[in-house]
Design an enzyme around this catalytic site. Sequence first.
Site, mmCIF file in Angstrom:
data_model
loop_
_atom_site.group_PDB
_atom_site.id
_atom_site.type_symbol
_atom_site.label_atom_id
_atom_site.label_comp_id
_atom_site.label_asym_id
_atom_site.label_seq_id
_atom_site.Cartn_x
_atom_site.Cartn_y
_atom_site.Cartn_z
ATOM 1 N N ASP A 263 -84.639 10.625 36.552
ATOM 2 C CA ASP A 263 -84.138 9.257 36.498
ATOM 3 C C ASP A 263 -82.929 9.160 37.435
ATOM 4 O O ASP A 263 -81.863 9.725 37.141
ATOM 5 C CB ASP A 263 -83.746 8.938 35.038
ATOM 6 C CG ASP A 263 -83.372 7.479 34.837
ATOM 7 O OD1 ASP A 263 -82.922 6.845 35.812
ATOM 8 O OD2 ASP A 263 -83.509 6.999 33.693
ATOM 9 N N HIS A 264 -83.109 8.452 38.528
ATOM 10 C CA HIS A 264 -82.073 8.410 39.566
ATOM 11 C C HIS A 264 -80.855 7.584 39.134
ATOM 12 O O HIS A 264 -79.824 7.583 39.805
ATOM 13 C CB HIS A 264 -82.672 7.855 40.859
ATOM 14 C CG HIS A 264 -82.068 8.416 42.103
ATOM 15 N ND1 HIS A 264 -80.819 8.997 42.132
ATOM 16 C CD2 HIS A 264 -82.538 8.497 43.373
ATOM 17 C CE1 HIS A 264 -80.549 9.398 43.358
ATOM 18 N NE2 HIS A 264 -81.584 9.109 44.127
ATOM 19 N N ARG A 265 -80.973 6.873 37.999
ATOM 20 C CA ARG A 265 -79.795 6.139 37.509
ATOM 21 C C ARG A 265 -78.725 7.124 37.047
ATOM 22 O O ARG A 265 -77.541 6.808 37.033
ATOM 23 C CB ARG A 265 -80.182 5.235 36.322
ATOM 24 C CG ARG A 265 -81.060 4.067 36.720
ATOM 25 C CD ARG A 265 -81.505 3.297 35.498
ATOM 26 N NE ARG A 265 -82.278 4.117 34.564
ATOM 27 C CZ ARG A 265 -82.711 3.691 33.383
ATOM 28 N NH1 ARG A 265 -82.459 2.458 32.988
ATOM 29 N NH2 ARG A 265 -83.409 4.497 32.597
#
Length: 291
Positions: A263-265
């Site tokens: 999850d690049h968040r």
Amino acid sequence: MPDLIASPSVRALAARKGVDLKELARKLGRNTILREDIQIGNRWPQGSETTAWDVDHSAFGPVIEEPLSRFARLAAENLTSAARTVPSVTHHDSAEISVLEAFRRSIGPEAEGRGIRVTALAFQIKAMARALREFPKFNASLSHDGMVLIKKSYVNIGVAVDTPHGLMVPVIRNADRKGVFTLAEELSDLAGRARNRKVRPDELGGGSMTVSSLGGIGGEAFTPIINPPELAILGISKAVTRPLWNGEAFEPAFMLPLDLTYDHRVINGAEAARFLHYLCALLKEPARMLI
Ligand code: CAO
């Protein structure tokens, strides 16, 4: 279609989510609407997007309509929601597992004597658990509003199991505190019971990270979808012997392809590369797991 049957709370939920109950009943082909129908129904694309699915396939030839089971629809809901909400990236690497594989084979007779079948996945789960301790950011979840990172002090590994009734993800609890024999036993017990629909509700959910191993089937790489609310998933493909340049000559190396979707968040690319690099080092030199 006869009158709709839906409880007041289901009607209220539908109103809140802007779901047209009559339209939903028409799509489902029944007039009783449950809470999960609204939640699942909500995944259908709204507006002009719907036209892509709005096709009369029978106009092109004979078809058979097979309604999805409730189980399959819930799994589809989770995957759709993850694919829609999570900006994900998949990082690829491969681990040289010749030493690990030789060790796994060497303990085969002892494992057999104990009635345990130790596949490479038990070692991979062990290494994942170790890597999650080393990289606690991967062992976390975002709150629903995305404002808080919830860090977990336990290490639970979800295992994607291919079953005749769909994909199931039972969870091995406290994997970091278990030895390879115990992990192998639990893995085969959970996978067997998942296939017979005997997994208990308390054996699902609450994972740190999921592993999806297609190694026993084949393929060189794939891009697994995160199992929400986790932040990453590890995909494993089939290990093969490849020529590896050692600086002077090519030598045979047993290579395991790994795919880490994250999850690049929360996780950035450099962290993912470090996590997978660390995992590869553990798998290359399993004795490192003792350090
Ligand atoms: N490379 C090469 N061979 C591998 C391997 C790999 N990465 N992983 C497993 N194998 C071998 C095993 O060693 C075993 O060989 P032997 O019979 O000679 O010992 C054989 O493949 C079959 O293994 P298995 O699948 O029975 O056992 P496992 O522990 O590797 O996996 C489980 C268990 C439950 C994860 C697996 O059976 C399964 O269901 N995989 C599918 C997961 C899935 O569907 N993922 C997709 C999710 S998204 O749709």
